[in-house]
Structures are given as structure tokens and as C-alpha cells.
Motif scaffolding. Structure first.
Motif, short mmCIF file in Angstrom:
data_model
loop_
_atom_site.label_atom_id
_atom_site.label_comp_id
_atom_site.label_asym_id
_atom_site.label_seq_id
_atom_site.Cartn_x
_atom_site.Cartn_y
_atom_site.Cartn_z
N VAL A 119 -9.82 4.83 4.90
CA VAL A 119 -10.32 3.15 4.18
C VAL A 119 -11.29 2.52 4.68
O VAL A 119 -12.58 2.63 5.41
CB VAL A 119 -9.46 2.78 5.52
CG1 VAL A 119 -9.05 1.03 5.99
CG2 VAL A 119 -7.45 3.46 6.14
N GLN A 123 -3.71 -4.34 10.18
CA GLN A 123 -3.72 -3.39 8.84
C GLN A 123 -4.29 -2.03 8.91
O GLN A 123 -4.62 -1.64 8.12
CB GLN A 123 -4.89 -4.68 7.59
CG GLN A 123 -4.22 -4.85 6.53
CD GLN A 123 -2.44 -4.19 5.95
OE1 GLN A 123 -2.17 -5.24 5.86
NE2 GLN A 123 -2.40 -3.44 5.18
N ILE A 177 -6.09 1.00 -3.92
CA ILE A 177 -5.73 2.92 -3.57
C ILE A 177 -6.38 3.93 -4.34
O ILE A 177 -6.50 3.02 -5.48
CB ILE A 177 -4.17 2.55 -3.13
CG1 ILE A 177 -3.40 2.17 -5.10
CG2 ILE A 177 -3.48 1.64 -2.60
CD1 ILE A 177 -2.51 3.41 -4.62
N ILE A 232 0.39 -1.19 -0.07
CA ILE A 232 0.19 -0.08 -0.37
C ILE A 232 0.28 1.28 -0.27
O ILE A 232 0.99 2.16 -0.52
CB ILE A 232 -1.03 0.47 1.01
CG1 ILE A 232 -1.85 -1.50 0.65
CG2 ILE A 232 -1.30 1.15 1.18
CD1 ILE A 232 -3.19 -1.48 1.92
N SER A 233 2.10 1.73 0.91
CA SER A 233 3.30 2.68 0.97
C SER A 233 4.10 2.69 -0.15
O SER A 233 3.61 3.73 -0.96
CB SER A 233 4.05 2.53 1.81
OG SER A 233 3.04 2.25 3.43
N CYS A 237 -2.99 1.40 8.20
CA CYS A 237 -3.02 2.09 6.85
C CYS A 237 -3.76 3.85 7.69
O CYS A 237 -3.08 4.60 6.65
CB CYS A 237 -4.49 1.29 6.00
SG CYS A 237 -4.54 -0.03 5.21
N ALA A 240 -6.32 -5.22 -1.81
CA ALA A 240 -6.18 -3.54 -1.27
C ALA A 240 -6.59 -3.20 -3.16
O ALA A 240 -5.56 -3.35 -3.75
CB ALA A 240 -5.60 -3.34 -0.74
N VAL A 244 -7.57 3.72 1.12
CA VAL A 244 -7.42 3.21 1.69
C VAL A 244 -8.72 1.59 0.98
O VAL A 244 -9.58 1.90 2.00
CB VAL A 244 -6.53 2.19 1.99
CG1 VAL A 244 -6.13 0.76 2.11
CG2 VAL A 244 -5.14 3.15 2.26
#
Length: 193
Positions: free
Chosen positions: A73, A125, A91, A18-19, A129, A89, A110
């Protein structure tokens, strides 16, 4: 209900990426330094959400994030019995003008799909986030029963505000023993303002 997850916009990335996904997303954006956020918002789609409703609530959340820049989120649970441990996931990012043309703001979303078998890993998780040291708002949308929301004690106890819409909330919403009753707010009240 992967259809909720699939209906929402965004770029699918590995949960562990994700990052890095956001770093890639913002790499060529001149406004990448303008991503200051004021709060965290968790939109949790319940059993009574449809794909069309999920997209509608997503758009409402985008409008909210434009006014109050936040890290969002979106949780898309999969209630199918006998499912395997799975978490996916996506984004999503969007930039827009603030109060002037020199005031460019960007928001980040997210979107997490999880099976009930993966439920025990959800708090970890979600905590990864969220932006640290910012207030958390938790919006429980279209849940069939208030006791189902109680399974998410992490979100209920950590949130500065717990939001629901009494027009579609379970009948026991007002009588339910919330961990922090003073944090609970009805979105129907804001519509009447």
C-alpha cells in the motif's frame, strides 16, 4: 501533492472498488492462483518526496516485492491547506517468475492519495487494503519531521518493522520516542551489508 499519485503507475479505481478492480485485473491472468503473499508493506511518501523520487521508491518496492511477495500500500498525502475530503485509489499488479519457470508469482499494489481533511479515514481504508494475519512493515519515506509520523499511530503500533533511511530522515529520528523502539530499523544499515 496529487503529483505523487499521478506519477505512479496503475489503473485508477474508486476507493470502494479496489477489490473488484483486482478481480478484473487478474481475471484473464493464468497465474491468478499464484498471488500468495508473505507480508504487508506500507510505503508512506512524506512531504519531502517529489514525483521523480516517488517513482524511484515505487521501483525499489517492486524489486523488494519480487523477492518477498507482499501486498503493498503506497500512501500519497496531499498537504495543501484548506483541501476538501478526498481519497483516490490506483491498483497495480505484476507477475514474474520465481525460482523456476513453474514458479510464477504476482504482487499487488494499492496506491492511495488522500487530503489532510480525509486523514481521519485513512486507517480504516489501509486496514481494508492489507492482507489479514500477515506481518506489517511500515516504511516512512522522506518525512520532514518525526512528529508528523506520530500522527499515524495505527501503523506505528501495528507494524512488526518501522523503516526509515537515516540519510534523509529528520534529525530527531534517533531520539524520537517511538511507540515500539525495537521495531525501528534504519535502511542505511542494510545498504552497508
Amino acid at each position: 501533492m496529487p503529483e505523487l499519485f499521478d506519477a505512479l503507475p496503475g489503473q485508477e479505481v474508486p476507493v470502494s472498488g479496489i477489490s473488484n478492480g483486482f478481480n478484473t485485473l487478474w481475471a484473464d491472468t493464468p497465474a491468478k492462483e499464484s498471488r500468495a503473499v508473505q507480508l504487508n508493506l506500507v510505503l508512506h511518501l512524506g512531504r519531502n518526496s517529489s514525483a521523480a523520487d516517488a517513482l524511484k521508491q515505487f521501483r525499489h518496492t517492486v524489486e523488494f516485492a519480487r523477492r518477498y511477495p507482499c501486498r503493498v500500500v503506497v500512501l500519497c498525502p496531499d498537504y495543501q491547506e484548506g483541501s476538501t475530503v478526498e481519497m483516490r485509489a490506483k491498483i497495480y499488479g505484476e507477475c514474474f517468475f520465481g525460482k523456476s519457470k513453474s514458479d510464477t508469482r504476482c504482487v499487488e499494489f494499492v496506491i492511495l492519495h488522500y487530503t489532510m481533511a480525509a486523514r481521519e479515514h485513512l486507517e480504516n481504508q489501509v486496514s481494508v487494503c492489507l492482507s489479514t494475519d500477515l506481518p506489517l512493515y511500515y516504511w516512512a519515506h522522506a518525512f520532514a519531521e518525526s512528529r508528523r509520523i506520530a500522527d499515524y499511530a495505527y501503523l506505528l503500533t501495528r507494524s512488526k518493522r518501522v523503516l526509515f533511511d537515516s540519510a534523509i530522515a529528520p534529525p530527531d529520528t534517533f531520539s524520537y520516542p517511538w511507540p515500539n523502539q525495537s521495531a525501528v530499523r534504519d535502511l542505511a544499515y542494510t545498504r552497508t551489508l
